[in-house]
Motif scaffolding. Structure first.
Motif, PDB file in Angstrom:
ATOM      1  N   ALA A   1      -3.126   7.269  -8.678  1.00  0.00           N
ATOM      2  CA  ALA A   1      -4.492   7.204  -8.160  1.00  0.00           C
ATOM      3  C   ALA A   1      -4.573   6.707  -6.719  1.00  0.00           C
ATOM      4  O   ALA A   1      -5.576   6.944  -6.046  1.00  0.00           O
ATOM      5  N   VAL A   2      -3.520   6.042  -6.249  1.00  0.00           N
ATOM      6  CA  VAL A   2      -3.600   5.438  -4.921  1.00  0.00           C
ATOM      7  C   VAL A   2      -2.499   5.955  -3.994  1.00  0.00           C
ATOM      8  O   VAL A   2      -2.787   6.506  -2.921  1.00  0.00           O
ATOM      9  N   ILE A   3      -1.263   5.785  -4.389  1.00  0.00           N
ATOM     10  CA  ILE A   3      -0.141   6.133  -3.507  1.00  0.00           C
ATOM     11  C   ILE A   3      -0.036   7.644  -3.297  1.00  0.00           C
ATOM     12  O   ILE A   3       0.037   8.112  -2.159  1.00  0.00           O
ATOM     13  N   ALA A   4      -0.032   8.413  -4.375  1.00  0.00           N
ATOM     14  CA  ALA A   4       0.132   9.866  -4.269  1.00  0.00           C
ATOM     15  C   ALA A   4      -0.948  10.522  -3.413  1.00  0.00           C
ATOM     16  O   ALA A   4      -0.627  11.379  -2.578  1.00  0.00           O
ATOM     17  N   PRO A   5      -2.223  10.158  -3.572  1.00  0.00           N
ATOM     18  CA  PRO A   5      -3.229  10.778  -2.709  1.00  0.00           C
ATOM     19  C   PRO A   5      -3.316  10.174  -1.300  1.00  0.00           C
ATOM     20  O   PRO A   5      -4.132  10.603  -0.488  1.00  0.00           O
ATOM     21  N   GLY A   6      -2.476   9.179  -1.028  1.00  0.00           N
ATOM     22  CA  GLY A   6      -2.422   8.621   0.314  1.00  0.00           C
ATOM     23  C   GLY A   6      -3.492   7.592   0.642  1.00  0.00           C
ATOM     24  O   GLY A   6      -3.788   7.354   1.810  1.00  0.00           O
ATOM     25  N   LEU A   7      -4.058   6.955  -0.363  1.00  0.00           N
ATOM     26  CA  LEU A   7      -5.052   5.911  -0.127  1.00  0.00           C
ATOM     27  C   LEU A   7      -4.363   4.613   0.295  1.00  0.00           C
ATOM     28  O   LEU A   7      -3.187   4.403  -0.009  1.00  0.00           O
TER      29      LEU A   7
END
Length: 155
Positions: free
Chosen positions: A63-69
Protein backbone atom coordinates in the motif's frame (compact mmCIF):
# COMPACT_ATOMS: atom_id res chain seq x y z
CA UNK A 1 -4.34 -28.25 27.48
CA UNK A 2 -7.84 -29.55 27.33
CA UNK A 3 -9.11 -32.20 24.92
CA UNK A 4 -10.84 -29.47 22.92
CA UNK A 5 -8.17 -26.91 22.16
CA UNK A 6 -9.33 -23.33 22.34
CA UNK A 7 -7.87 -20.32 20.60
CA UNK A 8 -7.04 -18.87 24.01
CA UNK A 9 -4.85 -21.86 24.82
CA UNK A 10 -2.67 -21.51 21.74
CA UNK A 11 -2.53 -17.75 21.21
CA UNK A 12 0.41 -15.53 22.07
CA UNK A 13 -0.57 -13.37 25.03
CA UNK A 14 2.22 -10.81 24.62
CA UNK A 15 1.03 -8.90 21.58
CA UNK A 16 3.02 -6.17 19.87
CA UNK A 17 0.65 -3.25 19.39
CA UNK A 18 0.44 0.13 17.73
CA UNK A 19 -1.99 3.00 17.94
CA UNK A 20 -3.85 4.65 15.07
CA UNK A 21 -1.60 7.72 15.21
CA UNK A 22 1.68 5.77 15.31
CA UNK A 23 3.72 6.95 12.35
CA UNK A 24 4.36 4.28 9.75
CA UNK A 25 8.15 4.34 10.00
CA UNK A 26 7.92 3.83 13.78
CA UNK A 27 5.51 0.93 13.19
CA UNK A 28 7.94 -0.70 10.75
CA UNK A 29 10.78 -0.28 13.26
CA UNK A 30 8.62 -1.81 15.97
CA UNK A 31 7.95 -4.84 13.77
CA UNK A 32 11.67 -5.22 13.15
CA UNK A 33 12.62 -4.85 16.82
CA UNK A 34 9.94 -7.31 17.98
CA UNK A 35 10.62 -9.71 15.08
CA UNK A 36 6.95 -9.77 14.08
CA UNK A 37 5.17 -9.35 10.76
CA UNK A 38 2.10 -7.62 12.14
CA UNK A 39 0.95 -5.18 14.78
CA UNK A 40 -2.48 -5.16 16.33
CA UNK A 41 -3.79 -1.61 16.26
CA UNK A 42 -5.64 -0.74 19.45
CA UNK A 43 -7.74 1.97 20.97
CA UNK A 44 -6.93 2.50 24.64
CA UNK A 45 -9.94 2.26 26.95
CA UNK A 46 -9.93 2.39 30.76
CA UNK A 47 -8.17 -0.82 31.81
CA UNK A 48 -8.27 -2.51 28.40
CA UNK A 49 -7.22 -2.33 24.80
CA UNK A 50 -9.82 -2.67 22.07
CA UNK A 51 -8.86 -3.93 18.61
CA UNK A 52 -9.15 -1.20 16.00
CA UNK A 53 -7.21 -2.77 13.13
CA UNK A 54 -4.24 -4.80 12.02
CA UNK A 55 -1.21 -3.74 10.03
CA UNK A 56 1.25 -6.14 8.44
CA UNK A 57 4.63 -5.74 6.82
CA UNK A 58 2.92 -6.72 3.58
CA UNK A 59 0.39 -3.88 4.00
CA UNK A 60 3.28 -1.42 4.19
CA UNK A 61 4.95 -2.84 1.11
CA UNK A 62 1.85 -3.15 -1.09
CA UNK A 63 0.00 0.00 0.00
CA UNK A 64 2.91 2.38 0.53
CA UNK A 65 6.27 1.28 -0.87
CA UNK A 66 5.13 -0.30 -4.15
CA UNK A 67 3.03 2.70 -5.26
CA UNK A 68 5.86 5.04 -4.29
CA UNK A 69 4.20 6.85 -1.38
CA UNK A 70 6.30 8.50 1.31
CA UNK A 71 5.95 6.41 4.50
CA UNK A 72 7.12 9.37 6.59
CA UNK A 73 3.86 11.18 5.82
CA UNK A 74 1.53 8.36 6.89
CA UNK A 75 0.21 6.90 10.12
CA UNK A 76 -0.79 3.34 10.91
CA UNK A 77 -4.46 4.31 10.54
CA UNK A 78 -3.84 5.23 6.89
CA UNK A 79 -2.75 1.69 6.01
CA UNK A 80 -4.26 -0.68 8.58
CA UNK A 81 -6.89 -3.27 7.76
CA UNK A 82 -10.23 -2.64 9.39
CA UNK A 83 -12.51 -4.12 10.45
CA UNK A 84 -10.42 -7.04 11.64
CA UNK A 85 -11.60 -10.62 11.89
CA UNK A 86 -11.28 -11.74 15.51
CA UNK A 87 -11.91 -14.85 17.58
CA UNK A 88 -13.06 -15.23 21.16
CA UNK A 89 -10.56 -16.95 23.43
CA UNK A 90 -12.95 -19.86 24.02
CA UNK A 91 -13.51 -20.52 20.30
CA UNK A 92 -12.12 -23.83 19.11
CA UNK A 93 -8.99 -24.47 17.09
CA UNK A 94 -11.10 -26.05 14.36
CA UNK A 95 -13.24 -22.88 14.14
CA UNK A 96 -10.05 -20.85 13.83
CA UNK A 97 -8.74 -23.06 11.02
CA UNK A 98 -12.04 -22.83 9.15
CA UNK A 99 -12.06 -19.05 9.42
CA UNK A 100 -8.44 -18.75 8.32
CA UNK A 101 -9.18 -20.93 5.30
CA UNK A 102 -12.48 -19.28 4.38
CA UNK A 103 -11.28 -15.69 4.83
CA UNK A 104 -7.66 -16.12 3.74
CA UNK A 105 -6.10 -14.68 6.91
CA UNK A 106 -2.92 -15.72 8.72
CA UNK A 107 -3.23 -13.68 11.92
CA UNK A 108 -6.25 -13.24 14.17
CA UNK A 109 -6.54 -11.09 17.30
CA UNK A 110 -8.09 -12.95 20.24
CA UNK A 111 -10.69 -11.25 22.41
CA UNK A 112 -11.64 -11.69 26.05
CA UNK A 113 -15.06 -11.56 27.67
CA UNK A 114 -15.29 -7.77 27.42
CA UNK A 115 -14.19 -7.78 23.74
CA UNK A 116 -10.73 -6.60 24.79
CA UNK A 117 -7.48 -7.77 23.18
CA UNK A 118 -6.01 -10.75 25.06
CA UNK A 119 -3.79 -12.33 22.42
CA UNK A 120 -2.90 -12.99 18.81
CA UNK A 121 -3.06 -16.36 17.11
CA UNK A 122 -1.21 -17.03 13.88
CA UNK A 123 -1.16 -19.71 11.26
CA UNK A 124 2.25 -20.69 12.65
CA UNK A 125 0.71 -21.25 16.10
CA UNK A 126 -1.95 -23.51 14.60
CA UNK A 127 0.60 -25.44 12.54
CA UNK A 128 2.74 -26.05 15.61
CA UNK A 129 -0.24 -27.55 17.48
CA UNK A 130 -1.29 -29.64 14.49
CA UNK A 131 2.27 -30.96 14.13
CA UNK A 132 2.15 -32.09 17.77
CA UNK A 133 -1.20 -33.80 17.11
CA UNK A 134 0.22 -35.58 14.05
CA UNK A 135 3.23 -36.68 16.09
CA UNK A 136 0.85 -38.28 18.59
CA UNK A 137 -0.88 -40.14 15.75
CA UNK A 138 2.45 -41.39 14.39
CA UNK A 139 3.38 -42.51 17.89
CA UNK A 140 0.12 -44.45 18.17
CA UNK A 141 0.87 -46.27 14.92
CA UNK A 142 4.35 -47.23 16.13
CA UNK A 143 3.00 -48.28 19.52
CA UNK A 144 0.43 -50.53 17.89
CA UNK A 145 3.13 -52.27 15.82
CA UNK A 146 5.34 -52.81 18.90
CA UNK A 147 2.42 -54.18 20.90
CA UNK A 148 1.56 -56.58 18.10
CA UNK A 149 5.18 -57.88 17.89
CA UNK A 150 5.20 -58.48 21.66
CA UNK A 151 1.86 -60.28 21.65
CA UNK A 152 2.54 -62.38 18.56
CA UNK A 153 6.25 -62.93 18.00
CA UNK A 154 7.33 -64.11 14.54
CA UNK A 155 7.40 -67.88 14.22
Amino acid sequence: MSERLSVGEICTREVTIAFRDTDLVAAARLMREAHVGALVVVDEMPGKRMVAGLITDRDIVTAVIAPGLDPRTLNVEDVMTEPVLTMDEDDSLIDLLRMMRDKGVRRVPVLGAQRELVGLVTLDDALEILAEELDLLVGAIGSEARRERMRRPAA
